[in-house]
Design a protein around this motif. Structure first.
Motif, mmCIF file in Angstrom:
data_model
loop_
_atom_site.group_PDB
_atom_site.id
_atom_site.type_symbol
_atom_site.label_atom_id
_atom_site.label_comp_id
_atom_site.label_asym_id
_atom_site.label_seq_id
_atom_site.Cartn_x
_atom_site.Cartn_y
_atom_site.Cartn_z
ATOM 1 N N ARG A 109 -5.239 -10.936 -6.382
ATOM 2 C CA ARG A 109 -5.883 -9.667 -6.755
ATOM 3 C C ARG A 109 -4.890 -8.514 -6.748
ATOM 4 O O ARG A 109 -4.864 -7.702 -7.682
ATOM 5 C CB ARG A 109 -7.027 -9.379 -5.772
ATOM 6 C CG ARG A 109 -7.776 -8.066 -6.024
ATOM 7 C CD ARG A 109 -8.564 -7.681 -4.796
ATOM 8 N NE ARG A 109 -7.690 -7.385 -3.664
ATOM 9 C CZ ARG A 109 -8.061 -7.505 -2.383
ATOM 10 N NH1 ARG A 109 -9.269 -7.948 -2.078
ATOM 11 N NH2 ARG A 109 -7.205 -7.198 -1.431
ATOM 12 N N ASP A 110 -4.056 -8.435 -5.714
ATOM 13 C CA ASP A 110 -3.123 -7.314 -5.613
ATOM 14 C C ASP A 110 -2.018 -7.392 -6.667
ATOM 15 O O ASP A 110 -1.586 -6.369 -7.197
ATOM 16 C CB ASP A 110 -2.515 -7.269 -4.209
ATOM 17 C CG ASP A 110 -3.528 -6.802 -3.167
ATOM 18 O OD1 ASP A 110 -4.570 -6.268 -3.570
ATOM 19 O OD2 ASP A 110 -3.272 -6.978 -1.958
ATOM 20 N N VAL A 111 -1.562 -8.598 -6.961
ATOM 21 C CA VAL A 111 -0.571 -8.741 -8.032
ATOM 22 C C VAL A 111 -1.183 -8.320 -9.367
ATOM 23 O O VAL A 111 -0.571 -7.592 -10.155
ATOM 24 C CB VAL A 111 -0.042 -10.188 -8.114
ATOM 25 C CG1 VAL A 111 0.774 -10.387 -9.392
ATOM 26 C CG2 VAL A 111 0.814 -10.510 -6.897
ATOM 27 N N ALA A 112 -2.400 -8.774 -9.627
ATOM 28 C CA ALA A 112 -3.072 -8.415 -10.881
ATOM 29 C C ALA A 112 -3.271 -6.908 -10.981
ATOM 30 O O ALA A 112 -3.051 -6.315 -12.039
ATOM 31 C CB ALA A 112 -4.418 -9.134 -10.969
ATOM 32 N N THR A 113 -3.657 -6.279 -9.876
ATOM 33 C CA THR A 113 -3.861 -4.826 -9.880
ATOM 34 C C THR A 113 -2.552 -4.084 -10.103
ATOM 35 O O THR A 113 -2.468 -3.184 -10.948
ATOM 36 C CB THR A 113 -4.484 -4.372 -8.544
ATOM 37 O OG1 THR A 113 -5.758 -5.006 -8.375
ATOM 38 C CG2 THR A 113 -4.675 -2.863 -8.517
ATOM 39 N N GLY A 114 -1.532 -4.465 -9.344
ATOM 40 C CA GLY A 114 -0.253 -3.773 -9.454
ATOM 41 C C GLY A 114 0.430 -3.975 -10.789
ATOM 42 O O GLY A 114 1.063 -3.051 -11.315
ATOM 43 N N ARG A 115 0.272 -5.166 -11.353
ATOM 44 C CA ARG A 115 0.949 -5.502 -12.603
ATOM 45 C C ARG A 115 0.079 -5.243 -13.831
ATOM 46 O O ARG A 115 0.510 -5.465 -14.954
ATOM 47 C CB ARG A 115 1.350 -6.976 -12.587
ATOM 48 C CG ARG A 115 2.344 -7.358 -11.500
ATOM 49 C CD ARG A 115 3.707 -6.777 -11.771
ATOM 50 N NE ARG A 115 4.231 -7.257 -13.045
ATOM 51 C CZ ARG A 115 5.227 -6.671 -13.704
ATOM 52 N NH1 ARG A 115 5.778 -5.568 -13.238
ATOM 53 N NH2 ARG A 115 5.657 -7.166 -14.838
ATOM 54 N N ASP A 116 -1.158 -4.813 -13.603
ATOM 55 C CA ASP A 116 -2.100 -4.571 -14.694
ATOM 56 C C ASP A 116 -2.279 -5.845 -15.522
ATOM 57 O O ASP A 116 -2.203 -5.839 -16.754
ATOM 58 C CB ASP A 116 -1.623 -3.411 -15.578
ATOM 59 C CG ASP A 116 -2.721 -2.904 -16.512
ATOM 60 O OD1 ASP A 116 -3.909 -3.139 -16.200
ATOM 61 O OD2 ASP A 116 -2.391 -2.300 -17.551
ATOM 62 N N ARG A 170 0.823 -1.206 0.000
ATOM 63 C CA ARG A 170 0.000 0.000 0.000
ATOM 64 C C ARG A 170 0.862 1.262 0.000
ATOM 65 O O ARG A 170 0.566 2.236 -0.708
ATOM 66 C CB ARG A 170 -0.916 -0.022 1.223
ATOM 67 C CG ARG A 170 -1.754 1.240 1.422
ATOM 68 C CD ARG A 170 -2.645 1.520 0.232
ATOM 69 N NE ARG A 170 -3.461 2.708 0.469
ATOM 70 C CZ ARG A 170 -4.022 3.416 -0.500
ATOM 71 N NH1 ARG A 170 -3.864 3.048 -1.766
ATOM 72 N NH2 ARG A 170 -4.748 4.474 -0.221
ATOM 73 N N ALA A 171 1.932 1.260 0.770
ATOM 74 C CA ALA A 171 2.819 2.420 0.831
ATOM 75 C C ALA A 171 3.473 2.687 -0.525
ATOM 76 O O ALA A 171 3.640 3.843 -0.930
ATOM 77 C CB ALA A 171 3.894 2.207 1.897
ATOM 78 N N LEU A 172 3.823 1.622 -1.234
ATOM 79 C CA LEU A 172 4.437 1.784 -2.549
ATOM 80 C C LEU A 172 3.409 2.278 -3.567
ATOM 81 O O LEU A 172 3.735 3.062 -4.467
ATOM 82 C CB LEU A 172 5.048 0.462 -3.007
ATOM 83 C CG LEU A 172 6.273 0.007 -2.212
ATOM 84 C CD1 LEU A 172 6.641 -1.432 -2.551
ATOM 85 C CD2 LEU A 172 7.464 0.929 -2.497
ATOM 86 N N GLN A 173 2.171 1.823 -3.437
ATOM 87 C CA GLN A 173 1.111 2.341 -4.302
ATOM 88 C C GLN A 173 0.972 3.854 -4.154
ATOM 89 O O GLN A 173 0.823 4.582 -5.139
ATOM 90 C CB GLN A 173 -0.225 1.675 -3.961
ATOM 91 C CG GLN A 173 -0.458 0.307 -4.567
ATOM 92 C CD GLN A 173 -1.872 -0.181 -4.308
ATOM 93 O OE1 GLN A 173 -2.398 -0.044 -3.200
ATOM 94 N NE2 GLN A 173 -2.494 -0.745 -5.320
ATOM 95 N N MET A 174 1.016 4.316 -2.922
ATOM 96 C CA MET A 174 0.894 5.747 -2.663
ATOM 97 C C MET A 174 2.107 6.497 -3.187
ATOM 98 O O MET A 174 1.991 7.589 -3.745
ATOM 99 C CB MET A 174 0.723 5.990 -1.161
ATOM 100 C CG MET A 174 -0.558 5.409 -0.578
ATOM 101 S SD MET A 174 -0.639 5.551 1.233
ATOM 102 C CE MET A 174 -0.653 7.347 1.407
ATOM 103 N N ALA A 175 3.285 5.907 -3.029
ATOM 104 C CA ALA A 175 4.512 6.571 -3.459
ATOM 105 C C ALA A 175 4.568 6.733 -4.974
ATOM 106 O O ALA A 175 5.016 7.762 -5.487
ATOM 107 C CB ALA A 175 5.729 5.792 -2.967
ATOM 108 N N ARG A 176 4.101 5.727 -5.710
ATOM 109 C CA ARG A 176 4.203 5.794 -7.171
ATOM 110 C C ARG A 176 3.247 6.822 -7.770
ATOM 111 O O ARG A 176 3.363 7.169 -8.935
ATOM 112 C CB ARG A 176 4.004 4.417 -7.812
ATOM 113 C CG ARG A 176 2.601 3.892 -7.771
ATOM 114 C CD ARG A 176 2.506 2.458 -8.279
ATOM 115 N NE ARG A 176 2.430 2.373 -9.729
ATOM 116 C CZ ARG A 176 2.088 1.265 -10.396
ATOM 117 N NH1 ARG A 176 1.832 0.140 -9.724
ATOM 118 N NH2 ARG A 176 2.022 1.245 -11.702
#
Length: 299
Positions: free
Chosen positions: A195-202, A92-98
């Motif tokens: 789910r999170d891998v799919a979201t992060g990796r599109d 989550r922290a990396l999502q916010m940072a990007r």
């Protein structure tokens, strides 16, 4: 050489340095450089070892995210995974940072399970051809020694508030109902992972699910499967981050989070040379030389 002149002192200093931990000795902060002042810096966040506590990593990410002089972040991962909760917090922290600046993940020897989980939240992943990665899955296990306890005369006494409060106890058999509850828990966490891998990796969740049976992949194969974007080493990842941030490839500098010095480090850093010089004078050595523990300040 110092090690030959004073072998016993060298051994003591070496062991002391090992006890304090390489991360403390090697990452004590980076001096401000002209390049950094001009805003050409890349922050390096290191994730080494099992992921059991996320507090320091979260703080490092936040500081680099909020620092306008840090143009991009590289997450260096060398971890076999760890706890689900801490991994999700880092993700989550990396999502916010990007959202604020480019974030690139760089894989070392291993970035598996939770180590891969967190990296999926970045803008891109770079691995070595032989990096061990993947292991997308969740595992829950324990050792049952009920029979051993009975053989040596140990009896477990449990007072509980609910029927399942002591499920997975090492001194009782796992009931079928307890097993179903634990399996449902693991399955839910696994779905979150996919789910999170799919979201992060599109990627499509179904595609990730076919790869998420717990197996590990070499970095080269992971790239072919879409789990990794590029092959290269840590310096390549820094250059990629610089490229994404629009930094001149010849002017960027890697910056590490500042760490408080330990008293043990101060003794080594401030007193080692004085002790060496005093011993040299006593033993009749002339001519100076300098011995200090190495400190990496950037690339």
């Amino acid at each position: 050489m110092f090690s030959r002149r004073h072998p016993y002192l060298f051994f003591i200093l070496l062991m002391t340095a090992m006890v304090t931990g390489s991360s403390m000795l090697m990452r004590l902060g980076t001096a401000m450089t002209k390049s950094e002042v001009q805003g050409e810096s890349i922050g390096v966040v290191e994730l080494y070892g099992p992921i059991m506590d996320s507090s320091q990593i979260l703080e490092d990410i936040r500081k680099f995210r909020d620092n306008e002089k840090i143009r991009a972040i590289v997450l260096r991962v060398d971890s076999p995974g760890g706890g689900v909760g801490p991994s999700q917090e880092i993700y989550r922290a990396l999502q916010m940072a990007r959202k604020e600046k480019p974030v690139i993940a760089s894989f070392g020897s291993v970035a598996a399970s939770g180590g891969y989980y967190v990296a999926a939240a970045t803008d891109g992943i770079m691995a070595n051809a032989g990096t061990v990665t993947g292991s997308i899955g969740v595992i829950l296990g324990y050792t049952n020694f009920r029979e051993l306890a009975e053989r040596i005369g140990l009896q477990s006494v449990v007072i509980k508030s609910g029927e399942h409060k002591d499920m997975a106890s090492p001194v009782k058999d796992l009931s079928s109902e307890d097993r179903d509850i634990l399996q449902a828990l693991v399955d839910r966490m696994h779905r979150q992972f996919v789910r999170d891998v799919a979201t992060g990796r599109d990627m499509e969740e179904n595609t990730v699910a076919t790869l998420a049976d717990g197996r590990i992949y070499a970095g080269e194969e992971a790239m072919e499967l879409g789990l990794v974007d590029r092959l290269g080493n840590f310096e390549d990842a820094l250059s990629w981050a610089a490229e994404k941030a629009g930094i001149d490839p010849d002017k960027w500098v890697a910056v590490y989070p500042e760490r408080e010095r330990s008293w043990l480090w101060d003794i080594i850093d401030g007193g080692a040379q004085s002790l060496v010089n005093a011993m040299d004078r006593k033993m009749g050595f002339t001519g100076g030389y300098l011995w200090t523990p190495g400190m990496q300040q950037g690339l």
